[in-house]
Design an enzyme around this catalytic site. Structure first.
Site, mmCIF file in Angstrom:
data_model
loop_
_atom_site.group_PDB
_atom_site.id
_atom_site.type_symbol
_atom_site.label_atom_id
_atom_site.label_comp_id
_atom_site.label_asym_id
_atom_site.label_seq_id
_atom_site.Cartn_x
_atom_site.Cartn_y
_atom_site.Cartn_z
ATOM 1 N N GLY B 69 -17.514 7.093 -11.018
ATOM 2 C CA GLY B 69 -17.832 7.249 -12.424
ATOM 3 C C GLY B 69 -19.275 7.705 -12.612
ATOM 4 C CB SER B 194 -15.512 4.449 -13.119
ATOM 5 O OG SER B 194 -15.572 3.774 -11.894
ATOM 6 C CB CYS B 320 -34.011 -15.049 -13.899
ATOM 7 S SG CYS B 320 -35.005 -15.211 -15.354
#
Lengths: 460, 460
Positions: B69, B194, B320
């Protein structure tokens, strides 16, 4: 139904199939993710990289999986050229590289760079000395295939690598045709290969870039594969590629001896069985499984079609095949005949019986094609000979111009000339090649109103 | 072990597996060759193209198979920009496109082009009117995703397509997240998708380019796939992609209703079960299987890790997490909280039991993470209140700066301010988002010696 075109694509190796199946269930997740499916995919990818790197002869962190050999070549060339842009914008390639290399060179030129093609001898090999002379102060990259994909000739990679090293130029080796048979001689800086050529799956190429080589990936950023191959990793195929590379390598020593003997048989027998044939490529320094020959007065497409009807799948570098209208740039660079060209590349496991049957079938197929085209069987001198003749082959496609030349050469006296008018690109290659094979003099080419006039002097 | 990250990659659909296996034996040869193995490969490729084109809603000759994709997006954008270079070099994208689109835009800019990002509302949607205003005389291409990959919000593709048509600008739709659920509304000029997002294999992307759209493929020439996707065709994977697209489409109507209800349940229950949570994305105009929420005072990586231990595989747009140090550009563009972010995307076949168990497990996991980080449970006013406080969170990473802010806000009187010093990029997004959720006033950001000073006024 013998398939003799392994150099285009090899049938899937059983180990590749097995590894692919196993990895389909384990390798579909994103290897950058932290959860178990991602970690499992990452483990598979890492293990495949280790295995493939060992077979290539590099560190795992030097090896990138691309989506094809073509992509590996394109990315390797563009990245290395960009990485050394401050050195210069000159690229050196051999004249017989795979089209993916030559197309990348053309793109480089279109973007303001320059490139030089190192010529080859009639066997298809570059001379290391000549290659070395092509390296310049501003050469950013040199490319040389490990072995030629059309005629099988091995290139002097180690010698050229040494010259490149001395000049400080990185060498990229296109190892697409040879990697299944063994590692490339050391000294390369970049290496490209393609899994489906060794019996791995489609969709996997290898690009190795040695540590220390300046490399700047081109195209939009993508964090995967060290930024060198954009797109979601195809882990099942990568696993299958690595596993099958190990498997074919384990079989390579024995299989190469066996196939080499079969190819030697073809090389020896074809000229005995088929008149007017030229076997091309180096007879000794060559890939074990590949042989190419050209048949005068035969058009490639009809020959492939008739061999297919006889259940043999081969390919051709002739101009008269459906996918191309110009003769193979490899045969052209070698200066050998391109008409009636046949490439036989045996996949692992090819039997001696299949090769025997091919040798039994080939002579009849060639003579049938020649008969249909009205090709000369022998050249008889005409009683009323003119000093020179003009043959108008305008609008006629290979191999007709050469057939018409061969038909009339006996009608001029020794010392007389035949001028062939032709607008077929293949004539430029095939008329001189015919002269060399027939020991007639190729005088030269002159521009004509349409196409060119090719002048041949009868010597015997 | 429920896998809730279908938006990253979906497990292989059984039909994809079956088709891949069947095609491995028939589809390994070069489809450009004339012999039977080549013709067989060509038939498979043609049939796959017909099937995929029907699902996309285009002509087979408008559809190209790429290796991913990402490649479809990169090639689509570069080809359309080059094809319309004479019109101008301006590109319009939404601010919440997939990174492959934004990276292609950055490359375009690096090569001298310009691009504009159309902003989105807090639900993640562009306004068609605002998008239309971004179109200029010199706009060569506009890009808009069909639905967002992180929050599921559907974009007004039909309206934007109409505005693009009126301006004569081709619209490229990234349909990666939605194509399995149904065709994209008509009006697009280019479309990318995709296969592994709908349960097809890795290694296959789709690029459709409508007839009449000016398109100039970039990169080295390659005759395969209409010159739009270099490299040997991966036919087994292409066959599996087309077959599985048909299969998931046949199941889409029923499955989307079922998953929509499960997502509605998550959207309703999470804020009831977990305090200090923000569910983001459009609640109605959205993908059926995807929901995203963010948890205050939680760091994304720990949360993912704990959910993985509880056997739930989800992803996060928090800063994070191991793969990124900046918060998701999507959440940032929406102006919503990024800390403690969780994206749940249910693959087809997800059971109600798995979702129920997720809802039972989640509250405990979040509160454990908060406890470890010392997050505030409630905000009690301090007896000796200062008028203003400075919190030094320099060197501390998300969600610590917000946790420290929440801990001390009660220590200043109503009307007083807390200044948070932080050099974490996520604070710029998360401190204003916390203020909005907590109904405190976000005064603004000031440059500091290191990082920035974020000033918050206590309102309640």
């Amino acid at each position: 139904m013998p398939y003799f075109d392994a150099a285009s694509s090899a049938p899937l190796h059983p180990v590749a199939r097995q590894a692919l199946l196993a990895a389909l269930d384990e390798g579909w997740a994103d290897p950058a993710r932290l959860y178990r499916e991602g970690r499992r995919a990452r483990l598979l990818l890492d293990a495949a990289r280790e295995a493939a790197a060992e077979a290539v002869g590099c560190r795992p962190d030097e090896l990138t999986f691309t989506s094809s050999g073509t992509r590996a070549v394109h990315s390797g060339i563009s990245g290395a050229l960009a990485g050394r842009r401050r050195v210069g914008r000159h690229l050196v390639v051999s004249a017989v590289e795979h089209s993916s290399v030559l197309h990348a060179a053309a793109t480089h030129e279109a973007q303001g760079g320059t490139f030089a093609e190192v010529p080859v001898d009639r066997a298809g090999a570059v001379s290391a000395a000549v290659y070395g002379e092509a390296l310049r102060e501003d050469t950013a990259l040199a490319c040389l295939q490990s072995a030629n994909h059309e005629v099988g000739t091995e290139q002097p990679v180690a010698e050229v690598a040494e010259l490149c090293r001395a000049s400080g130029v990185p060498l990229m080796v296109d190892a697409a045709q040879s990697l299944g048979w063994g590692p490339v001689p050391t000294g390369w800086s970049l290496l490209a290969a393609s899994a489906h050529k060794w019996g791995g799956p489609s969709g996997v190429g290898l690009l190795a870039v040695r540590k220390g080589v300046r490399f700047a990936p081109q195209g939009p950023a993508d964090e995967r594969e060290s930024g060198r191959a954009a797109g979601f990793e195809n882990i099942p195929a990568v696993v299958a590629a690595a596993a099958s590379l190990r498997a074919v390598r384990a079989e390579a020593a024995a299989e190469s001896v066996r196939l080499r003997a079969l190819v030697d048989l073809i090389r020896a027998r074809v000229p005995e069985l088929v008149p007017d044939v030229e076997v091309v490529g180096d007879p000794v320094r060559r890939l074990p499984h590949l042989v190419t020959f050209s048949c005068l007065y035969v058009d490639g497409e009809t020959l492939l079609h008739e061999l297919d009807r006889a259940e043999f799948s081969v390919s051709s570098g002739s101009s008269c095949t459906s996918s191309t209208l110009t003769p193979s740039h490899v045969l052209r660079a070698m200066g050998v005949l391109s008409e009636g060209n046949v490439r036989v590349s045996l996949p692992a496991g090819t039997t001696a019986e299949d090769v025997d049957r091919f040798l039994r079938v080939l002579p009849g197929v060639v003579s049938e094609v020649r008969e249909k085209l009205g090709a000369p069987v022998s050249v008889a001198p005409s009683p009323a000979a003119a000093t020179s003749l003009v043959v108008d082959s305008l609008g006629k496609r290979c191999p007709i111009p050469v057939i018409e030349l061969a038909k009339v050469i006996g009608e001029v006296p020794v010392g007389g000339t035949v001028t062939v008018l032709s607008d077929d690109e293949a004539a430029r290659l095939d008329i001189p090649a015919w002269c060399a094979m027939r020991e007639q003099e190729y005088v030269g080419e002159e521009p004509a109103d349409r196409g060119s006039a090719y002048v041949v002097r009868r010597l015997s």
